[in-house]
Design a protein around this motif. Sequence first.
Motif, mmCIF file in Angstrom:
data_model
loop_
_atom_site.group_PDB
_atom_site.id
_atom_site.type_symbol
_atom_site.label_atom_id
_atom_site.label_comp_id
_atom_site.label_asym_id
_atom_site.label_seq_id
_atom_site.Cartn_x
_atom_site.Cartn_y
_atom_site.Cartn_z
ATOM 1 N N GLY A 177 -1.037 9.187 -21.540
ATOM 2 C CA GLY A 177 -1.358 7.801 -21.809
ATOM 3 C C GLY A 177 -1.598 7.004 -20.541
ATOM 4 O O GLY A 177 -2.538 6.206 -20.459
ATOM 5 N N VAL A 178 -0.751 7.223 -19.541
ATOM 6 C CA VAL A 178 -0.919 6.512 -18.273
ATOM 7 C C VAL A 178 -2.247 6.898 -17.621
ATOM 8 O O VAL A 178 -2.968 6.056 -17.088
ATOM 9 N N GLN A 179 -2.580 8.180 -17.658
ATOM 10 C CA GLN A 179 -3.855 8.627 -17.092
ATOM 11 C C GLN A 179 -5.033 7.994 -17.831
ATOM 12 O O GLN A 179 -6.045 7.615 -17.222
ATOM 13 N N LEU A 180 -4.882 7.836 -19.156
ATOM 14 C CA LEU A 180 -5.943 7.221 -19.948
ATOM 15 C C LEU A 180 -6.109 5.754 -19.578
ATOM 16 O O LEU A 180 -7.231 5.238 -19.524
ATOM 17 N N VAL A 181 -5.005 5.075 -19.335
ATOM 18 C CA VAL A 181 -5.053 3.680 -18.904
ATOM 19 C C VAL A 181 -5.855 3.561 -17.607
ATOM 20 O O VAL A 181 -6.740 2.706 -17.486
ATOM 21 N N LEU A 182 -5.587 4.411 -16.636
ATOM 22 C CA LEU A 182 -6.306 4.329 -15.370
ATOM 23 C C LEU A 182 -7.764 4.738 -15.528
ATOM 24 O O LEU A 182 -8.644 4.163 -14.885
ATOM 25 N N ARG A 183 -8.038 5.705 -16.394
ATOM 26 C CA ARG A 183 -9.438 6.063 -16.659
ATOM 27 C C ARG A 183 -10.204 4.867 -17.204
ATOM 28 O O ARG A 183 -11.321 4.562 -16.758
ATOM 29 N N ALA A 184 -9.600 4.170 -18.178
ATOM 30 C CA ALA A 184 -10.265 3.007 -18.763
ATOM 31 C C ALA A 184 -10.469 1.913 -17.719
ATOM 32 O O ALA A 184 -11.531 1.273 -17.654
ATOM 33 N N PHE A 185 -9.453 1.683 -16.890
ATOM 34 C CA PHE A 185 -9.537 0.692 -15.825
ATOM 35 C C PHE A 185 -10.690 1.030 -14.882
ATOM 36 O O PHE A 185 -11.533 0.188 -14.560
#
Length: 355
Positions: free
Chosen positions: A302-310
Amino acid sequence: MRSPYQDLPERAFWRSCVGRDDDAALAQLWAPKAGITRQTALMTIGSCFAQHLHRALVRGGWHVLQGEDMSAHMPTNLCHRFGYNLFSGRYGNVYTARQFRQLIEQALSPDPVPAPIWERQGRFFDALRPTVEPEGLGHPDEVAQSRKEHLGAVRAVLENTECIIVTLGLTESWIDTASGYALPTAPGTVAGDHDPACETFHNFTHGEVLEDLKASRDLLRAAGLPARFILTVSPVPLVATAGGDHVASATAYSKAVLRAVCGELQMSDPDFDYFPAYEIITTTIARGPYLDQFARQPTDDGVQLVLRAFSLALGAGDTAGKGPEDSPAIPPVPVPAPADDDTICEEILLEAFRK
């Protein structure tokens, strides 16, 4: 016949964009107000979830400012245990908008109101960041000197940052009666003793949170500092509530207030933007929720997905690759904490008082 919806982009329609985690869909989750690049000087601050964002941004190669940096002198785990390199300053978790406002006030003031000092077994703790010295210090004067040096470092970060990423976590707080300061946790949790005459419980309202965030911006502008803000809301629920409601209802209130404030500022104030980390972790917007087995901590995916979206929304590509900053092994603070928590978090210590 024409409809106001017929020319809207794909991101405006549920069925076309929700439940997808491909790059094209993630890039549409956020429409940044202002240009930010990987060279933009960023400051991170906030609740426990902000620690995840800080590490993800650092390992993704973003220009994250680091005040009080001890990474060249201590191993990562020890740095984290003593409050270093978790955020852009050694301020510990800043759960509420009031804590954020008062930290800026203190850092910019030549003579801030002294912070309360707690005692535990002959050792002394800064009540505004009680976990940064796990064993405490030997004398109250040492605590006061440490805080003075800390505020100088925070001021330096504020003077150099171009954008502050603020993760709002709670509306519930304990207020120290003598100083008026909002505390990160109740006395008697890490150190000190609870005395109803010395601290009071307060649950901040929408209007109060909104005022605190605007006042934070105004304080920076009055000092000639131009930083703008990206607001996020922590997906981590309350560990416990002192407000009398069920903890689930209390969590819903806090998150709803914080999200509503972020939305209002995003719509009405050019200095504030909102990034949907809360939605990415807790909802189906990107194939979530991304929470651990205790439904508290975000998973690393989830954290990796947050940074990908950012990154994708800013046109920076996928910069969420893992690196040496990825170590989750952070030693616990002295009071036992449940195994589901791998961040330094005062709030999780409340679980130790469950009967």
